[in-house]
Scaffold this motif. Structure first.
Motif, mmCIF file in Angstrom:
data_model
loop_
_atom_site.group_PDB
_atom_site.id
_atom_site.type_symbol
_atom_site.label_atom_id
_atom_site.label_comp_id
_atom_site.label_asym_id
_atom_site.label_seq_id
_atom_site.Cartn_x
_atom_site.Cartn_y
_atom_site.Cartn_z
ATOM 1 N N ALA A 77 0.829 -1.207 0.000
ATOM 2 C CA ALA A 77 0.000 0.000 0.000
ATOM 3 C C ALA A 77 0.863 1.258 0.000
ATOM 4 N N SER A 78 1.910 1.262 0.807
ATOM 5 C CA SER A 78 2.788 2.434 0.867
ATOM 6 C C SER A 78 3.525 2.639 -0.439
ATOM 7 N N GLN A 79 4.023 1.554 -1.023
ATOM 8 C CA GLN A 79 4.780 1.673 -2.260
ATOM 9 C C GLN A 79 3.912 2.099 -3.434
ATOM 10 N N LEU A 80 2.626 1.864 -3.350
ATOM 11 C CA LEU A 80 1.727 2.233 -4.442
ATOM 12 C C LEU A 80 1.103 3.606 -4.233
ATOM 13 N N PHE A 81 0.474 3.813 -3.079
ATOM 14 C CA PHE A 81 -0.368 4.991 -2.908
ATOM 15 C C PHE A 81 0.411 6.265 -2.588
ATOM 16 N N VAL A 82 1.494 6.158 -1.838
ATOM 17 C CA VAL A 82 2.255 7.374 -1.523
ATOM 18 C C VAL A 82 2.899 7.968 -2.773
ATOM 19 N N PRO A 83 3.575 7.176 -3.628
ATOM 20 C CA PRO A 83 4.069 7.758 -4.886
ATOM 21 C C PRO A 83 2.948 8.328 -5.761
ATOM 22 N N TYR A 84 1.771 7.702 -5.717
ATOM 23 C CA TYR A 84 0.646 8.246 -6.477
ATOM 24 C C TYR A 84 0.283 9.642 -5.990
ATOM 25 N N LYS A 85 0.330 9.860 -4.693
ATOM 26 C CA LYS A 85 0.020 11.192 -4.159
ATOM 27 C C LYS A 85 1.026 12.227 -4.655
ATOM 28 N N PHE A 86 2.301 11.862 -4.634
ATOM 29 C CA PHE A 86 3.321 12.803 -5.096
ATOM 30 C C PHE A 86 3.212 13.046 -6.603
ATOM 31 N N LEU A 87 2.865 12.015 -7.369
ATOM 32 C CA LEU A 87 2.690 12.196 -8.811
ATOM 33 C C LEU A 87 1.513 13.120 -9.097
ATOM 34 N N THR A 88 0.419 12.925 -8.379
ATOM 35 C CA THR A 88 -0.739 13.806 -8.549
ATOM 36 C C THR A 88 -0.397 15.250 -8.213
ATOM 37 N N SER A 89 0.327 15.450 -7.118
ATOM 38 C CA SER A 89 0.684 16.811 -6.714
ATOM 39 C C SER A 89 1.588 17.472 -7.751
ATOM 40 N N THR A 90 2.482 16.686 -8.371
ATOM 41 C CA THR A 90 3.354 17.237 -9.412
ATOM 42 C C THR A 90 2.537 17.723 -10.600
ATOM 43 N N TYR A 91 1.582 16.909 -11.005
ATOM 44 C CA TYR A 91 0.711 17.312 -12.111
ATOM 45 C C TYR A 91 -0.064 18.582 -11.770
ATOM 46 N N LEU A 92 -0.698 18.600 -10.614
ATOM 47 C CA LEU A 92 -1.555 19.718 -10.257
ATOM 48 C C LEU A 92 -0.772 21.007 -10.060
ATOM 49 N N PRO A 102 3.784 7.864 -16.208
ATOM 50 C CA PRO A 102 4.898 7.445 -17.065
ATOM 51 C C PRO A 102 5.883 6.507 -16.366
ATOM 52 N N TYR A 103 5.685 6.235 -15.069
ATOM 53 C CA TYR A 103 6.664 5.472 -14.303
ATOM 54 C C TYR A 103 6.303 4.000 -14.146
ATOM 55 N N ALA A 104 5.146 3.592 -14.608
ATOM 56 C CA ALA A 104 4.730 2.188 -14.517
ATOM 57 C C ALA A 104 4.852 1.537 -15.881
ATOM 58 N N GLY A 105 5.777 0.582 -16.008
ATOM 59 C CA GLY A 105 5.997 -0.074 -17.290
ATOM 60 C C GLY A 105 6.398 0.928 -18.362
ATOM 61 N N CYS A 106 5.702 0.886 -19.472
ATOM 62 C CA CYS A 106 5.938 1.851 -20.551
ATOM 63 C C CYS A 106 4.956 3.016 -20.473
ATOM 64 N N GLY A 107 4.298 3.138 -19.317
ATOM 65 C CA GLY A 107 3.293 4.172 -19.124
ATOM 66 C C GLY A 107 1.913 3.560 -19.057
ATOM 67 N N THR A 108 1.096 4.043 -18.134
ATOM 68 C CA THR A 108 -0.267 3.531 -17.966
ATOM 69 C C THR A 108 -1.214 4.691 -17.691
ATOM 70 N N PRO A 109 -2.507 4.524 -17.994
ATOM 71 C CA PRO A 109 -3.473 5.560 -17.618
ATOM 72 C C PRO A 109 -3.468 5.748 -16.099
ATOM 73 N N PHE A 110 -3.545 6.995 -15.684
ATOM 74 C CA PHE A 110 -3.468 7.304 -14.258
ATOM 75 C C PHE A 110 -4.824 7.746 -13.716
#
Length: 227
Positions: A77-92, A102-110
Motif C-alpha cells: 500500500a505504501s509503495q503504491l499509494f504514496v508515490p501516487y500522491k506525489f505524482l498527482t501533486s506534481t501534475y496539479l 509514465p513510471y509504470a511499465g511503458c506508461g499507464t493511464p493514471f
C-alpha cells in the motif's frame, strides 16, 4: 374517503441536532483522545506512514540502517499509494491533469485508475504541501474525520453520547485502521453511511444529493475492495 399521503417523504423519527453543548464536548473529547494517541506525530514529527519503513523491507538497503532487524508489514500500500500522491501533486502544481503515469511499465493511464486517488479530497489537500510531514499529519486528520463521522452516524441512529464516543474511538483507532493508514477510503465510509441514515430519517432532494456526493467521494478515494 381517505386523504392521499405523500410517499416521497419518509418520517422515521427526529433528525439529529449536532450543535448541542453535549455534542460539542463529545467531539472535543474525541479530538483530545486522538491527539493523545498521535501526540508524537503532531508535536515530535514521528511518522505514521509506512513509507518511512519501506527501506527496512529491502535486503539491499537494510544493511545501512541503524537497526538491521526486519520489520514485518505489507508494504504494497505504501509503495503504491504514496508515490501516487506525489505524482498527482506534481501534475496539479504544474496545472496539468493527472492523466498518465509514465513510471509504470511503458506508461499507464493514471486518472482512469480507481487506485490512483487522483481526485480524492485527501489527495488534493496533500497536493497543497506535498511532503512526508504533511502526509503524516493528513493521516491523523483522516483518523479524526473518521471518528467524528462515526460519532455523528451513531447519534443519528439513536445511540447515546457516551456510546457514540465509544463507537467513534473503536472504529477510528481499531488495529485494522491503524495497520492500513495509506488506505484513505476507510475514513470516508462513516460519512457515506451517515448521509444514508439522514436520508432514511427524512428524505429530501438536498439530502439525496449529499448522499450521492458522499458516494462519489468514496469512489474516487477507494481501494476497489472497499468501493
Amino acid at each position: 374517503m381517505t386523504k392521499s399521503t405523500n410517499t416521497d417523504k419518509t418520517d422515521a423519527g427526529p433528525i439529529y441536532k449536532p450543535w448541542g453543548k453535549g455534542e460539542i464536548l463529545a467531539i472535543v473529547a474525541i479530538v483530545i483522545v486522538i491527539g493523545a494517541v498521535f501526540y508524537k506525530t503532531l508535536f515530535l514529527g514521528q511518522a505514521v506512514s509506512r513509507i518511512c519503513l519501506v527501506a527496512a523491507k529491502d535486503v539491499l538497503f537494510r544493511q545501512f540502517l541503524a537497526s538491521a532487524t526486519e520489520i514485518y508489514f505489507d508494504e504494497s500500500a505504501s509503495q503504491l499509494f504514496v508515490p501516487y500522491k506525489f505524482l498527482t501533486s506534481t501534475y496539479l502544481q504544474n496545472n496539468w491533469l493527472p492523466l498518465w503515469n509514465p513510471y509504470a511499465g511503458c506508461g499507464t493511464p493514471f486518472l482512469a485508475d480507481i487506485q490512483s486517488y487522483a481526485l480524492s479530497p485527501w489527495t488534493l489537500i496533500f497536493s497543497a504541501l506535498p511532503n512526508i510531514r504533511w502526509l503524516n499529519l493528513l493521516i491523523v486528520g483522516q483518523v479524526t474525520f473518521a471518528a467524528i463521522s462515526t460519532y455523528a452516524l451513531t447519534r443519528v441512529l439513536g445511540a447515546s453520547i457516551l456510546a457514540s464516543v465509544f463507537a467513534a474511538l473503536c472504529y477510528s483507532l481499531c488495529p485494522r485502521q491503524l495497520e492500513w493508514t495509506e488506505l484513505i477510503s476507510a475514513s470516508l465510509l462513516p460519512l457515506v453511511f451517515l448521509t444514508f441514515a439522514i436520508v432514511s430519517k427524512q428524505c429530501s432532494k438536498l439530502r439525496v444529493i449529499a448522499a450521492a456526493a458522499a458516494c462519489t467521494l468514496l469512489l474516487v478515494s477507494a481501494h476497489p475492495e472497499v468501493s
